[in-house]
Design a protein around this motif. Sequence first.
Motif, short mmCIF file in Angstrom:
data_model
loop_
_atom_site.label_atom_id
_atom_site.label_comp_id
_atom_site.label_asym_id
_atom_site.label_seq_id
_atom_site.Cartn_x
_atom_site.Cartn_y
_atom_site.Cartn_z
N PHE A 167 0.80 -1.22 0.00
CA PHE A 167 0.00 0.00 0.00
C PHE A 167 0.84 1.28 0.00
CE2 PHE A 167 -2.68 -3.34 1.71
CZ PHE A 167 -3.79 -3.22 0.89
N ASP A 168 2.18 1.12 -0.05
CA ASP A 168 3.06 2.28 0.01
C ASP A 168 2.82 3.25 -1.15
OD1 ASP A 168 4.04 1.15 2.23
OD2 ASP A 168 6.07 0.76 1.49
N ARG A 169 2.48 2.70 -2.31
CA ARG A 169 2.29 3.59 -3.46
C ARG A 169 1.06 4.49 -3.28
NH1 ARG A 169 0.99 -1.37 -5.84
NH2 ARG A 169 3.05 -1.46 -6.75
N HIS A 170 0.23 4.16 -2.31
CA HIS A 170 -0.96 4.98 -2.09
C HIS A 170 -0.76 5.98 -0.95
CE1 HIS A 170 -2.97 2.34 -4.83
NE2 HIS A 170 -2.74 1.29 -4.07
N ALA A 171 0.52 6.14 -0.53
CA ALA A 171 0.81 6.97 0.65
C ALA A 171 0.20 8.37 0.52
CB ALA A 171 2.32 7.06 0.86
N GLY A 172 0.35 8.98 -0.66
CA GLY A 172 -0.18 10.33 -0.87
C GLY A 172 -1.68 10.37 -0.69
N LEU A 173 -2.35 9.36 -1.26
CA LEU A 173 -3.81 9.30 -1.19
C LEU A 173 -4.26 9.04 0.24
CD1 LEU A 173 -6.15 9.55 -3.12
CD2 LEU A 173 -6.11 7.07 -3.43
N LEU A 174 -3.53 8.16 0.93
CA LEU A 174 -3.87 7.86 2.33
C LEU A 174 -3.84 9.12 3.18
CD1 LEU A 174 -2.04 4.49 3.07
CD2 LEU A 174 -4.48 4.95 3.36
N GLU A 175 -2.82 9.94 2.90
CA GLU A 175 -2.68 11.18 3.66
C GLU A 175 -3.86 12.12 3.39
OE1 GLU A 175 0.69 14.58 3.84
OE2 GLU A 175 1.37 12.52 3.48
N ALA A 176 -4.20 12.24 2.10
CA ALA A 176 -5.32 13.11 1.73
C ALA A 176 -6.62 12.59 2.35
CB ALA A 176 -5.44 13.16 0.21
N TYR A 177 -6.77 11.28 2.35
CA TYR A 177 -7.97 10.66 2.89
C TYR A 177 -8.06 10.90 4.40
CZ TYR A 177 -11.64 7.06 2.95
OH TYR A 177 -12.83 6.38 3.08
N ARG A 178 -6.89 10.85 5.07
CA ARG A 178 -6.84 11.12 6.51
C ARG A 178 -7.31 12.56 6.78
NH1 ARG A 178 -1.51 9.20 7.46
NH2 ARG A 178 -2.23 7.08 7.08
N ASP A 179 -6.85 13.49 5.93
CA ASP A 179 -7.29 14.89 6.04
C ASP A 179 -8.80 15.00 5.98
OD1 ASP A 179 -4.85 16.00 6.22
OD2 ASP A 179 -4.76 16.78 4.17
N VAL A 180 -9.36 14.28 5.01
CA VAL A 180 -10.80 14.33 4.79
C VAL A 180 -11.52 13.88 6.05
CG1 VAL A 180 -12.67 13.19 3.55
CG2 VAL A 180 -10.67 14.01 2.30
N ARG A 181 -10.99 12.83 6.68
CA ARG A 181 -11.69 12.26 7.83
C ARG A 181 -11.53 13.08 9.10
NH1 ARG A 181 -10.22 5.98 7.00
NH2 ARG A 181 -8.20 6.97 6.78
N THR A 182 -10.56 14.03 9.10
CA THR A 182 -10.41 14.87 10.29
C THR A 182 -11.64 15.72 10.53
OG1 THR A 182 -9.35 16.59 8.97
CG2 THR A 182 -7.89 15.08 10.13
N THR A 183 -12.49 15.87 9.51
CA THR A 183 -13.71 16.66 9.68
C THR A 183 -14.74 15.91 10.52
OG1 THR A 183 -14.68 15.78 7.67
CG2 THR A 183 -13.41 17.81 7.47
N GLY A 184 -14.50 14.65 10.79
CA GLY A 184 -15.42 13.90 11.64
C GLY A 184 -16.22 12.86 10.90
N TYR A 185 -16.64 13.17 9.69
CA TYR A 185 -17.36 12.17 8.88
C TYR A 185 -16.47 11.78 7.71
CZ TYR A 185 -21.67 13.92 11.06
OH TYR A 185 -22.64 14.31 11.92
N ASP A 186 -16.67 10.60 7.23
CA ASP A 186 -15.98 10.16 6.04
C ASP A 186 -16.97 10.25 4.87
OD1 ASP A 186 -14.89 8.81 3.95
OD2 ASP A 186 -14.04 7.19 5.17
N PRO A 187 -16.77 11.24 3.97
CA PRO A 187 -17.76 11.43 2.90
C PRO A 187 -17.87 10.24 1.95
CG PRO A 187 -15.90 12.95 2.63
CD PRO A 187 -15.67 12.22 3.90
N PHE A 188 -16.86 9.35 2.01
CA PHE A 188 -16.90 8.21 1.08
C PHE A 188 -17.46 6.96 1.75
CE2 PHE A 188 -13.28 11.01 -0.03
CZ PHE A 188 -13.92 11.65 -1.08
#
Lengths: 100, 408
Positions: free
Chosen positions: B4-25
Amino acid sequence: MIVENDGMTDTIDLRRESTLARGEVMGEICHHLLPYQTGEKPIVGDTVIAKDLTIDSLAIMDMVMELEDRFDISIPMNVVAEIHTVDQLADTILKLHARR
Amino acid sequence: MGLFDRHAGLLEAYRDVRTTGYDPFQIRMERVLSPTEAIINGKKTLLVGTNNYFGLTFDESCKEAAIEAIRAEGTGTTGSRIANGSYNEHVALEQEIAEFYGKKHCMVFTTGYQANLGVISTLAGEGDFLLIDADSHASIYDACKMTQAEVVRFKHNDPSSLDARLRRLGDRPGNRVVVLEGIYSMLGDSAPLREFVDVCKKYGAYVLIDEAHSLGALGETGRGLCESTGVLDDCHFIVGTFSKTLGAIGGYCVSDDPDFDILRVTVRSYMFTASLPPSIVASVRQALRVVKAKPELRKQLWDNVATLYDGLAAKGFKLGPEHGPVVGVHLPDRMLAIGFWRAMLDAGIYVNVAVPPATPNGVSLLRCSVCAVHTAEQLEHMIEVMTGIGRQLGVLGDPKLRVVGGTR
């Protein structure tokens, strides 16, 4: 930013007007990539576009469309996928341009 | 290197998204109440992001047709059409869609995604050229990865950009297939189809149009952009989906090409997946009858589009370029879009949040999709709520009401 230009291509350009100068192509590519430069690291021939710069894959494809129209060539998506460095992109453009 | 290392950038962005409390996806609809309402986070929520353009998911006649089909023929087909055979209803559905378009042939797929994936990747093969709009749907891009054809993108909705690319092919042998969409799913804008068709004719290129978001919505009888722009006969292949206006799931492709049926033994996404279950086929057939019988649903849809689009525009929101069943609201950046989306959900309104890399030109959007059965009151309430949040977040320029760094 350093634009690689060995001067040779310009000489060739004077002989055959239809031949595109490598320096011109490099300049155009660098112009498009400048907004994605990281820190003071210059954009050079062996800069890996997707790795050394902050540009994402979609923006790369959009840049390719601009370059296509600038040099009146088409670069197929599967060819774009094989391009990693600025040099490779310039080579591809020069090759396709010469083949027109 | 880990898997999953190649998705590191996406994982980080996804973590940002979830800091809002809900996961829109990963939104959970605890209970869907109607085409326009569901319980989310324990609260009754207005749905304005489900592509349910005619609200047919709860149409009594469609539900009854599906229930009757399950009683008569069971819950599933348990295999593909080439292995397990076709049910009468599959064939009837194909005939009805072909008739609807006045085309000779139709093939039905299990999803719209598979229709695009299979048809596009099969039509253009080695030595051919596939020309796609830069803002094409993921199913079209994925088809491009599966073909040996040369794929070239042209600028979104720009016939002159397509013209330049067809011209550059010169006299190189090989078919040219141009892929367009009736309504683009992120900003709700339509292709200048007539102009595109003119360019295609000039170079002898085939036209494939995806009417996924325009079926029902556009054209005098709801056949999509190909009908509203008067070029149905010039579109060699029309693809669409059952999962939006028709309220179920599935895809189709219609054509007049005499050899079209060869696709049944060449398109892998058709051959190697189970066919649509009887209940889906039955509800889709009924939904198509409803679309034909109730043109007023189209008028209601566009009235609602006008209410939402004009209402939001009047408040100062930056929107997609034209009225459409999809209304894209531009926001300055990803985190603001996610914060806005979250505030709307807290206020009981569900829309989609669309952020890079899923969006064209790196824009961040709240993507709203309008339903014919939304009431004017529901949409006016939504405009009011969005205006309030827009002011709080500083998206709407009213400095007196701006709260720096405030969230709801």
